[in-house]
Design a protein around this motif. Structure first.
Motif, mmCIF file in Angstrom:
data_model
loop_
_atom_site.group_PDB
_atom_site.id
_atom_site.type_symbol
_atom_site.label_atom_id
_atom_site.label_comp_id
_atom_site.label_asym_id
_atom_site.label_seq_id
_atom_site.Cartn_x
_atom_site.Cartn_y
_atom_site.Cartn_z
ATOM 1 N N PHE A 187 12.226 4.574 -7.991
ATOM 2 C CA PHE A 187 12.642 3.752 -6.866
ATOM 3 C C PHE A 187 11.680 3.902 -5.699
ATOM 4 O O PHE A 187 11.281 2.924 -5.073
ATOM 5 C CB PHE A 187 14.058 4.143 -6.440
ATOM 6 C CG PHE A 187 14.630 3.264 -5.359
ATOM 7 C CD1 PHE A 187 15.171 2.036 -5.674
ATOM 8 C CD2 PHE A 187 14.604 3.664 -4.035
ATOM 9 C CE1 PHE A 187 15.694 1.213 -4.681
ATOM 10 C CE2 PHE A 187 15.127 2.853 -3.038
ATOM 11 C CZ PHE A 187 15.675 1.624 -3.359
ATOM 12 N N ALA A 188 11.287 5.145 -5.393
ATOM 13 C CA ALA A 188 10.386 5.387 -4.273
ATOM 14 C C ALA A 188 9.009 4.777 -4.521
ATOM 15 O O ALA A 188 8.376 4.247 -3.607
ATOM 16 C CB ALA A 188 10.260 6.879 -4.008
ATOM 17 N N ALA A 189 8.534 4.850 -5.755
ATOM 18 C CA ALA A 189 7.248 4.235 -6.085
ATOM 19 C C ALA A 189 7.300 2.732 -5.837
ATOM 20 O O ALA A 189 6.355 2.134 -5.321
ATOM 21 C CB ALA A 189 6.890 4.528 -7.542
ATOM 22 N N HIS A 190 8.414 2.116 -6.212
ATOM 23 C CA HIS A 190 8.593 0.680 -5.979
ATOM 24 C C HIS A 190 8.557 0.369 -4.479
ATOM 25 O O HIS A 190 7.973 -0.634 -4.060
ATOM 26 C CB HIS A 190 9.928 0.220 -6.569
ATOM 27 C CG HIS A 190 10.327 -1.166 -6.161
ATOM 28 N ND1 HIS A 190 9.726 -2.301 -6.668
ATOM 29 C CD2 HIS A 190 11.252 -1.597 -5.259
ATOM 30 C CE1 HIS A 190 10.260 -3.363 -6.110
ATOM 31 N NE2 HIS A 190 11.188 -2.971 -5.251
ATOM 32 N N ILE A 191 9.169 1.242 -3.677
ATOM 33 C CA ILE A 191 9.186 1.033 -2.227
ATOM 34 C C ILE A 191 7.763 1.038 -1.677
ATOM 35 O O ILE A 191 7.387 0.179 -0.881
ATOM 36 C CB ILE A 191 10.026 2.121 -1.524
ATOM 37 C CG1 ILE A 191 11.506 1.954 -1.869
ATOM 38 C CG2 ILE A 191 9.832 2.053 -0.008
ATOM 39 C CD1 ILE A 191 12.376 3.087 -1.374
ATOM 40 N N GLU B 187 4.917 0.442 -3.205
ATOM 41 C CA GLU B 187 4.199 -0.750 -3.649
ATOM 42 C C GLU B 187 4.661 -1.981 -2.867
ATOM 43 O O GLU B 187 3.845 -2.821 -2.462
ATOM 44 C CB GLU B 187 4.415 -0.963 -5.147
ATOM 45 C CG GLU B 187 3.787 0.127 -6.013
ATOM 46 C CD GLU B 187 4.272 0.061 -7.441
ATOM 47 O OE1 GLU B 187 4.857 -0.976 -7.837
ATOM 48 O OE2 GLU B 187 4.104 1.056 -8.170
ATOM 49 N N ASP B 188 5.955 -2.080 -2.654
ATOM 50 C CA ASP B 188 6.510 -3.229 -1.935
ATOM 51 C C ASP B 188 6.031 -3.243 -0.485
ATOM 52 O O ASP B 188 5.655 -4.302 0.046
ATOM 53 C CB ASP B 188 8.036 -3.180 -1.988
ATOM 54 C CG ASP B 188 8.667 -4.422 -1.367
ATOM 55 O OD1 ASP B 188 8.323 -5.538 -1.779
ATOM 56 O OD2 ASP B 188 9.501 -4.261 -0.456
ATOM 57 N N GLU B 189 6.041 -2.076 0.161
ATOM 58 C CA GLU B 189 5.575 -1.979 1.543
ATOM 59 C C GLU B 189 4.114 -2.408 1.639
ATOM 60 O O GLU B 189 3.719 -3.152 2.546
ATOM 61 C CB GLU B 189 5.728 -0.543 2.054
ATOM 62 C CG GLU B 189 7.159 -0.093 2.287
ATOM 63 C CD GLU B 189 7.737 -0.618 3.592
ATOM 64 O OE1 GLU B 189 6.966 -1.068 4.457
ATOM 65 O OE2 GLU B 189 8.978 -0.595 3.736
ATOM 66 N N ARG C 192 2.274 -5.727 3.572
ATOM 67 C CA ARG C 192 1.301 -5.518 4.646
ATOM 68 C C ARG C 192 -0.076 -6.080 4.299
ATOM 69 O O ARG C 192 -0.811 -6.505 5.178
ATOM 70 C CB ARG C 192 1.189 -4.018 4.952
ATOM 71 C CG ARG C 192 2.488 -3.450 5.491
ATOM 72 C CD ARG C 192 2.429 -1.951 5.649
ATOM 73 N NE ARG C 192 3.779 -1.416 5.860
ATOM 74 C CZ ARG C 192 4.040 -0.166 6.172
ATOM 75 N NH1 ARG C 192 3.049 0.693 6.310
ATOM 76 N NH2 ARG C 192 5.286 0.239 6.337
ATOM 77 N N ASN C 193 -0.412 -6.059 2.996
ATOM 78 C CA ASN C 193 -1.735 -6.518 2.592
ATOM 79 C C ASN C 193 -1.722 -7.946 2.055
ATOM 80 O O ASN C 193 -2.780 -8.527 1.819
ATOM 81 C CB ASN C 193 -2.308 -5.579 1.521
ATOM 82 C CG ASN C 193 -2.676 -4.219 2.083
ATOM 83 O OD1 ASN C 193 -3.748 -4.062 2.659
ATOM 84 N ND2 ASN C 193 -1.805 -3.241 1.933
ATOM 85 N N HIS C 194 -0.525 -8.477 1.803
ATOM 86 C CA HIS C 194 -0.370 -9.849 1.292
ATOM 87 C C HIS C 194 -1.142 -10.066 -0.002
ATOM 88 O O HIS C 194 -1.730 -11.115 -0.229
ATOM 89 C CB HIS C 194 -0.814 -10.867 2.354
ATOM 90 C CG HIS C 194 -0.121 -10.699 3.657
ATOM 91 N ND1 HIS C 194 1.216 -10.994 3.841
ATOM 92 C CD2 HIS C 194 -0.568 -10.232 4.858
ATOM 93 C CE1 HIS C 194 1.566 -10.733 5.079
ATOM 94 N NE2 HIS C 194 0.516 -10.266 5.727
ATOM 95 N N ASN D 125 7.050 7.851 5.764
ATOM 96 C CA ASN D 125 8.283 7.773 6.549
ATOM 97 C C ASN D 125 9.139 6.574 6.149
ATOM 98 O O ASN D 125 10.363 6.679 5.993
ATOM 99 C CB ASN D 125 7.955 7.695 8.041
ATOM 100 C CG ASN D 125 7.403 8.993 8.577
ATOM 101 O OD1 ASN D 125 7.671 10.065 8.037
ATOM 102 N ND2 ASN D 125 6.614 8.907 9.634
ATOM 103 N N ASP D 126 8.488 5.410 5.985
ATOM 104 C CA ASP D 126 9.219 4.202 5.605
ATOM 105 C C ASP D 126 9.848 4.339 4.223
ATOM 106 O O ASP D 126 10.971 3.881 3.984
ATOM 107 C CB ASP D 126 8.291 2.988 5.626
ATOM 108 C CG ASP D 126 7.887 2.582 7.032
ATOM 109 O OD1 ASP D 126 8.475 3.119 7.987
ATOM 110 O OD2 ASP D 126 6.986 1.742 7.179
ATOM 111 N N CYS D 127 9.091 4.964 3.330
ATOM 112 C CA CYS D 127 9.583 5.166 1.972
ATOM 113 C C CYS D 127 10.841 6.018 2.000
ATOM 114 O O CYS D 127 11.848 5.690 1.363
ATOM 115 C CB CYS D 127 8.506 5.839 1.125
ATOM 116 S SG CYS D 127 8.991 6.129 -0.586
#
Length: 216
Positions: free
Chosen positions: A19-23, A25-27, A31-33, A70-72
């Motif tokens: 789950f954290a890895a997905h977070i 990657e999603d973040e 940010r990089n589009h 932190n966001d993760c």
């Protein structure tokens, strides 16, 4: 009298690393589009800015490692209750309490994570006795001192507990503190191996049968 289960938090209970890895990657995608290279939690530690920085550098990805960490963690905390519900962890804990005695928790984690777990267990009416995290003890598993800190807060002897964790190399440190240990591999075994007692999933009947084997 049966052995009393003591649990790790993370991948022992829910698919935390995945789950954290997905977070992460999603973040980074937001940010990089653009698509980013998969974050492999077996190669890079989640929540660790230095490890995330290594991942960013390795794949040439722009990002603030400290903020990502932190966001993760924040997004994981927000989703933790849903993950626990989806995997029937609260019901599982309640069954353990009825059959074995009041559960406890020992985890390499923060005081914030401890507070979250306490709040969730209270919210869902699950009894527990003692949660110890590395943040308050000053050592991490496999150092037996973290397990001893837990034992000192309970009325039972170390030999009356069995620790359930997914990282055999670290979690089996419970044995050095006088506990028994059962390795669980349902979500992530952190590339560890163990020759002793193990369960494939956090299933009450499977755990009960394994505890009976340990007690023989």
């Amino acid at each position: 009298m049966s052995l009393i289960p003591v649990f790790d938090i993370g991948d022992t209970l829910v698919p935390s690393r995945k789950f954290a890895a997905h977070i992460i990657e999603d973040e980074l995608r937001q940010r990089n589009h653009r698509p980013v290279h998969s974050f492999d939690p077996d190669k890079f530690m989640m929540y660790d800015p230095e490890q995330i920085s290594r991942y960013l550098e390795k794949y040439g990805i722009e990002g603030d490692a400290e903020k990502l960490a932190n966001d993760c963690r924040e997004r994981y905390i927000e989703a933790f209750e849903d993950l626990m519900l989806e995997n029937d962890v609260f019901d599982f804990f309640a069954k353990c309490n009825r059959e074995f005695g009041t559960i406890g928790i020992v985890s390499d984690n923060t005081l914030k994570a401890k507070e979250l777990m306490e709040n969730l267990l209270n919210k869902h009416g699950v009894e527990y006795d003692t949660i110890v995290v590395s943040d308050e003890v000053g050592v991490e598993k496999p150092d037996p001192e973290i397990f001893k800190a837990f034992i000192e807060k309970r009325d039972e002897e170390a030999s009356e507990f069995v620790y359930i964790g997914n990282d055999a190399e670290r979690d089996s440190g419970a044995v050095d503190a006088g506990m028994e240990f059962i390795w669980t591999t349902q979500f992530d075994n952190v590339n560890s191996t163990y020759e002793g007692h193990a369960i494939n999933e956090l299933d009450f009947q499977e755990l009960e049968a394994t505890i009976r084997e340990v007690e023989k």
